[in-house]
Scaffold this active site. Structure first.
Site, PDB file in Angstrom:
ATOM      1  N   HIS A  16       0.860  -1.193   0.000  1.00  0.00           N
ATOM      2  CA  HIS A  16       0.000   0.000   0.000  1.00  0.00           C
ATOM      3  C   HIS A  16       0.894   1.239   0.000  1.00  0.00           C
ATOM      4  O   HIS A  16       1.921   1.278   0.685  1.00  0.00           O
ATOM      5  CB  HIS A  16      -0.892  -0.017   1.240  1.00  0.00           C
ATOM      6  CG  HIS A  16      -1.901   1.081   1.269  1.00  0.00           C
ATOM      7  ND1 HIS A  16      -1.570   2.374   1.637  1.00  0.00           N
ATOM      8  CD2 HIS A  16      -3.223   1.097   0.986  1.00  0.00           C
ATOM      9  CE1 HIS A  16      -2.655   3.127   1.573  1.00  0.00           C
ATOM     10  NE2 HIS A  16      -3.671   2.379   1.181  1.00  0.00           N
ATOM     11  N   ASP A  18       0.885   4.167   1.395  1.00  0.00           N
ATOM     12  CA  ASP A  18       1.227   4.733   2.700  1.00  0.00           C
ATOM     13  C   ASP A  18       2.189   3.818   3.457  1.00  0.00           C
ATOM     14  O   ASP A  18       3.073   4.291   4.183  1.00  0.00           O
ATOM     15  CB  ASP A  18      -0.028   4.951   3.539  1.00  0.00           C
ATOM     16  CG  ASP A  18      -0.938   6.031   2.960  1.00  0.00           C
ATOM     17  OD1 ASP A  18      -0.418   6.960   2.317  1.00  0.00           O
ATOM     18  OD2 ASP A  18      -2.169   5.933   3.155  1.00  0.00           O
ATOM     19  N   LYS A  19       2.019   2.507   3.288  1.00  0.00           N
ATOM     20  CA  LYS A  19       2.916   1.566   3.971  1.00  0.00           C
ATOM     21  C   LYS A  19       4.294   1.530   3.316  1.00  0.00           C
ATOM     22  O   LYS A  19       5.301   1.295   3.980  1.00  0.00           O
ATOM     23  CB  LYS A  19       2.286   0.177   3.988  1.00  0.00           C
ATOM     24  CG  LYS A  19       1.286   0.005   5.103  1.00  0.00           C
ATOM     25  CD  LYS A  19       1.984  -0.076   6.443  1.00  0.00           C
ATOM     26  CE  LYS A  19       1.318   0.778   7.481  1.00  0.00           C
ATOM     27  NZ  LYS A  19       2.164   1.088   8.617  1.00  0.00           N
ATOM     28  N   GLU A  44      10.192  11.821   7.158  1.00  0.00           N
ATOM     29  CA  GLU A  44       8.909  11.668   6.462  1.00  0.00           C
ATOM     30  C   GLU A  44       9.164  11.289   5.009  1.00  0.00           C
ATOM     31  O   GLU A  44      10.141  11.750   4.397  1.00  0.00           O
ATOM     32  CB  GLU A  44       8.116  12.975   6.506  1.00  0.00           C
ATOM     33  CG  GLU A  44       7.961  13.574   7.903  1.00  0.00           C
ATOM     34  CD  GLU A  44       7.092  12.728   8.814  1.00  0.00           C
ATOM     35  OE1 GLU A  44       6.318  11.896   8.295  1.00  0.00           O
ATOM     36  OE2 GLU A  44       7.177  12.902  10.036  1.00  0.00           O
ATOM     37  N   GLU A  57      14.048  16.056   9.931  1.00  0.00           N
ATOM     38  CA  GLU A  57      15.166  16.549  10.722  1.00  0.00           C
ATOM     39  C   GLU A  57      15.948  15.388  11.320  1.00  0.00           C
ATOM     40  O   GLU A  57      15.352  14.436  11.838  1.00  0.00           O
ATOM     41  CB  GLU A  57      14.662  17.432  11.863  1.00  0.00           C
ATOM     42  CG  GLU A  57      13.910  18.670  11.391  1.00  0.00           C
ATOM     43  CD  GLU A  57      13.552  19.591  12.554  1.00  0.00           C
ATOM     44  OE1 GLU A  57      13.430  20.793  12.322  1.00  0.00           O
ATOM     45  OE2 GLU A  57      13.413  19.100  13.692  1.00  0.00           O
ATOM     46  N   LYS A 177      -5.597  -4.472   0.357  1.00  0.00           N
ATOM     47  CA  LYS A 177      -6.284  -4.036   1.569  1.00  0.00           C
ATOM     48  C   LYS A 177      -7.240  -5.142   2.012  1.00  0.00           C
ATOM     49  O   LYS A 177      -7.778  -5.874   1.179  1.00  0.00           O
ATOM     50  CB  LYS A 177      -7.073  -2.742   1.330  1.00  0.00           C
ATOM     51  CG  LYS A 177      -6.219  -1.571   0.888  1.00  0.00           C
ATOM     52  CD  LYS A 177      -7.049  -0.338   0.599  1.00  0.00           C
ATOM     53  CE  LYS A 177      -7.531   0.331   1.870  1.00  0.00           C
ATOM     54  NZ  LYS A 177      -8.156   1.655   1.597  1.00  0.00           N
ATOM     55  N   PHE A 245      -8.200  -3.968 -10.558  1.00  0.00           N
ATOM     56  CA  PHE A 245      -7.228  -3.319  -9.677  1.00  0.00           C
ATOM     57  C   PHE A 245      -5.825  -3.650 -10.196  1.00  0.00           C
ATOM     58  O   PHE A 245      -5.047  -4.314  -9.533  1.00  0.00           O
ATOM     59  CB  PHE A 245      -7.423  -3.802  -8.243  1.00  0.00           C
ATOM     60  CG  PHE A 245      -6.636  -3.051  -7.187  1.00  0.00           C
ATOM     61  CD1 PHE A 245      -5.826  -1.971  -7.493  1.00  0.00           C
ATOM     62  CD2 PHE A 245      -6.707  -3.451  -5.862  1.00  0.00           C
ATOM     63  CE1 PHE A 245      -5.102  -1.296  -6.522  1.00  0.00           C
ATOM     64  CE2 PHE A 245      -5.995  -2.792  -4.863  1.00  0.00           C
ATOM     65  CZ  PHE A 245      -5.189  -1.721  -5.193  1.00  0.00           C
ATOM     66  N   ASP A 253      -1.954   5.833  -6.204  1.00  0.00           N
ATOM     67  CA  ASP A 253      -2.334   6.788  -5.165  1.00  0.00           C
ATOM     68  C   ASP A 253      -1.078   7.189  -4.421  1.00  0.00           C
ATOM     69  O   ASP A 253      -0.261   6.327  -4.063  1.00  0.00           O
ATOM     70  CB  ASP A 253      -3.349   6.136  -4.213  1.00  0.00           C
ATOM     71  CG  ASP A 253      -3.957   7.128  -3.242  1.00  0.00           C
ATOM     72  OD1 ASP A 253      -3.809   8.341  -3.454  1.00  0.00           O
ATOM     73  OD2 ASP A 253      -4.581   6.678  -2.263  1.00  0.00           O
ATOM     74  N   ALA A 254      -0.915   8.462  -4.148  1.00  0.00           N
ATOM     75  CA  ALA A 254       0.272   8.926  -3.414  1.00  0.00           C
ATOM     76  C   ALA A 254       0.274   8.347  -2.008  1.00  0.00           C
ATOM     77  O   ALA A 254      -0.774   8.106  -1.397  1.00  0.00           O
ATOM     78  CB  ALA A 254       0.292  10.454  -3.351  1.00  0.00           C
ATOM     79  N   ARG A 259       0.092   7.769   7.771  1.00  0.00           N
ATOM     80  CA  ARG A 259      -1.305   7.943   7.411  1.00  0.00           C
ATOM     81  C   ARG A 259      -2.144   6.691   7.695  1.00  0.00           C
ATOM     82  O   ARG A 259      -3.318   6.644   7.368  1.00  0.00           O
ATOM     83  CB  ARG A 259      -1.414   8.335   5.934  1.00  0.00           C
ATOM     84  CG  ARG A 259      -2.535   9.318   5.678  1.00  0.00           C
ATOM     85  CD  ARG A 259      -2.458  10.061   4.380  1.00  0.00           C
ATOM     86  NE  ARG A 259      -2.121   9.282   3.209  1.00  0.00           N
ATOM     87  CZ  ARG A 259      -2.180   9.783   1.967  1.00  0.00           C
ATOM     88  NH1 ARG A 259      -2.590  11.024   1.774  1.00  0.00           N
ATOM     89  NH2 ARG A 259      -1.840   9.046   0.933  1.00  0.00           N
ATOM     90  N   LYS A 260      -1.528   5.691   8.314  1.00  0.00           N
ATOM     91  CA  LYS A 260      -2.253   4.457   8.640  1.00  0.00           C
ATOM     92  C   LYS A 260      -2.077   4.129  10.127  1.00  0.00           C
ATOM     93  O   LYS A 260      -1.765   3.007  10.515  1.00  0.00           O
ATOM     94  CB  LYS A 260      -1.763   3.309   7.760  1.00  0.00           C
ATOM     95  CG  LYS A 260      -2.262   3.417   6.327  1.00  0.00           C
ATOM     96  CD  LYS A 260      -3.766   3.194   6.244  1.00  0.00           C
ATOM     97  CE  LYS A 260      -4.313   3.403   4.839  1.00  0.00           C
ATOM     98  NZ  LYS A 260      -4.433   4.832   4.484  1.00  0.00           N
ATOM     99  N   LYS A 280      10.444   7.804  13.207  1.00  0.00           N
ATOM    100  CA  LYS A 280      10.856   8.500  14.422  1.00  0.00           C
ATOM    101  C   LYS A 280      11.771   7.625  15.266  1.00  0.00           C
ATOM    102  O   LYS A 280      11.507   6.436  15.457  1.00  0.00           O
ATOM    103  CB  LYS A 280       9.624   8.873  15.251  1.00  0.00           C
ATOM    104  CG  LYS A 280       8.689   9.837  14.534  1.00  0.00           C
ATOM    105  CD  LYS A 280       7.438  10.119  15.342  1.00  0.00           C
ATOM    106  CE  LYS A 280       6.491  11.060  14.576  1.00  0.00           C
ATOM    107  NZ  LYS A 280       5.239  11.306  15.307  1.00  0.00           N
ATOM    108  N   LYS A 284      11.314   9.944  20.609  1.00  0.00           N
ATOM    109  CA  LYS A 284      10.000  10.525  20.352  1.00  0.00           C
ATOM    110  C   LYS A 284       8.951   9.695  21.087  1.00  0.00           C
ATOM    111  O   LYS A 284       8.734   8.517  20.769  1.00  0.00           O
ATOM    112  CB  LYS A 284       9.678  10.523  18.855  1.00  0.00           C
ATOM    113  CG  LYS A 284      10.242  11.668  18.031  1.00  0.00           C
ATOM    114  CD  LYS A 284      11.710  11.786  18.022  1.00  0.00           C
ATOM    115  CE  LYS A 284      12.206  12.780  16.964  1.00  0.00           C
ATOM    116  NZ  LYS A 284      13.670  12.788  16.887  1.00  0.00           N
ATOM    117  N   ASP A 286       5.818   9.763  20.926  1.00  0.00           N
ATOM    118  CA  ASP A 286       4.767   9.244  20.056  1.00  0.00           C
ATOM    119  C   ASP A 286       4.974   7.754  19.822  1.00  0.00           C
ATOM    120  O   ASP A 286       4.017   6.979  19.761  1.00  0.00           O
ATOM    121  CB  ASP A 286       4.784   9.960  18.698  1.00  0.00           C
ATOM    122  CG  ASP A 286       4.043  11.275  18.720  1.00  0.00           C
ATOM    123  OD1 ASP A 286       3.236  11.490  19.635  1.00  0.00           O
ATOM    124  OD2 ASP A 286       4.277  12.084  17.813  1.00  0.00           O
TER     125      ASP A 286
END
Length: 404
Positions: A16, A18-19, A44, A57, A177, A245, A253-254, A259-260, A280, A284, A286
């Site tokens: 995917h 995003d992955k 990123e 960074e 998916k 597909f 798709d970008a 985003r997941k 990260k 961090k 998060d």
């Protein structure tokens, strides 16, 4: 909790878009931690048709100095790592090919103002890399103490990816998916009411016998993954419901890092603080505090103190001590939630759950992150140095603290 309800979780494959971005970002984290275990990384990734862009960074010995000068050979290693990650996933398509894609590296030095707040100095302990809230969760729906809907969604895609890589399912392409809907009675899954799988496929597998072969294959994977008692003639399947597909991945798709986040965590069965993990370094919170809250939650359920538990931690940037600890056993606890909170706070080896203590207890300053970036960060086997937050080695400490 309601006694009878339907609940759904989705997952996405390593292919995917995003992955793809998450895995590239975490491959860069691993690369830099290999060079400097104390490196600071916020990487990123953007993926689109024949393009990968890095931004963020960084700071670390043997990587980049404060003026933004790269150490010799590191820029080349970064590009090699990106291309190797895309190749491993399996993208050799006209619209996204590991060898011919364009690559941009826009990483730059970490802000000095962030560094001064986070780094340890004098009598000041290392502070949190940012403010925020982080949640951990565990439940007894599966052996790995994860929500069943997400666990099965992940495992369907893991199996399909393994068959694609081995050649057992040559008609599959990387972008896939899944989605699983289960009916629950008294908090336990009793039936799979709907299964959705959308998989990128080879040319011609959207019609005729080829389409029938693909759909039969997917149903076979589902039958292997889900317990037989959950499946029946009433289970509704949606396999490639759009019909075709062929164009997928970053060409279709970008993709962006982070985003997941619901796929990465608990499939919507628990709250999410909003911060992504991939790209990260473990200073961090998060990332690291989300890992320690999962560790605590899993050990609480494994200790028999609850059947279901949510834990929250909160931090302020530059401050080492967490602002709050919250435990909610959703009415399933064998002792009061306040007693579990006190027990956690009283376990010395947890070090007060400061960022440094978390990294030390879970041994997070290692290049272990690319493997986390597809098929979930939680509910995975604690193999060697990988996924240490999935260990249940705090059970006896929790029991002793509760009994004290």
């Amino acid at each position: 909790m309601r006694s009878s309800y339907l609940f759904t979780s989705e997952s996405v494959s390593e292919g995917h878009p995003d992955k793809v971005a998450d895995q590239i970002s975490d491959a860069i984290v691993d690369l830099f931690l290999t060079k400097d275990p104390e490196a600071r990384i916020a990487c990123e990734t953007l993926t689109t048709t024949q393009l990968v862009v890095l931004a963020g960074e960084i700071r670390g010995k043997g990587i980049m100095d404060e003026a933004g000068n790269w150490a010799p050979g590191v820029q080349e290693e970064v590009e090699q790592t990106v291309r190797a990650t895309v190749k491993r996933i399996g993208y050799e398509q006209d619209g996204f090919h590991w060898e011919t894609l364009r690559f941009e590296n826009n990483l730059h030095p970490q802000s000095a103002h962030i560094a001064q707040g986070v780094d340890a100095s004098g009598n000041k302990d290392e502070g949190a890399g940012d403010q925020g809230i982080m949640f951990g969760f565990a439940c007894d729906e599966t052996p790995d103490l994860m929500p069943a809907t997400l666990d099965y969604s992940h495992k369907i895609l893991e199996r399909m990816a393994a068959d694609r890589h081995s050649g057992a399912a040559p008609f599959l392409e990387p972008d896939t998916k899944s989605q699983v809907t289960l009916k629950f009675e008294n908090g336990k899954p009793v039936a799979a009411t709907a299964i959705v799988v959308s998989t990128q496929h080879g040319k011609g597998y959207d019609q005729g016998d080829n389409e029938a072969e693909l759909k039969a294959y997917v149903k076979g994977v589902v039958a292997d993954v889900l317990p037989a008692e959950l499946l029946s003639d009433a289970t509704e399947y949606h396999i490639n419901p759009t019909g075709s597909f062929e164009i997928g991945g970053p060409d279709g798709d970008a993709g962006l890092t982070g985003r997941k986040i619901i796929v990465d965590t608990y499939g919507g069965a628990a709250p999410h603080g909003g911060g992504a993990f991939s790209g990260k370094d473990p200073t961090k919170v998060d990332r690291s505090a989300a890992y320690i809250t999962r560790y605590l939650a899993k050990n609480i359920v494994a200790a028999g103190l609850a059947k279901r538990v949510t834990i929250q931690l909160a931090y302020a940037i530059g401050v080492s001590k967490p602002l709050s600890l919250y435990v909610d056993t959703h009415g399933t606890g064998t002792v009061g939630d306040d007693r579990i909170e006190a027990a956690i706070q009283g376990i010395d080896k947890l070090g007060g759950l400061t960022p440094r203590a978390i990294r030390t207890h879970l041994s997070l300053n290692k290049p272990i992150y690319q493997r986390t970036a597809a098929y979930g960060h939680f509910g995975r086997k604690a193999e060697g140095d990988f996924f240490p937050w999935e260990k249940t080695d705090l059970v006896e400490d929790l029991k002793a603290a509760i009994a004290a």
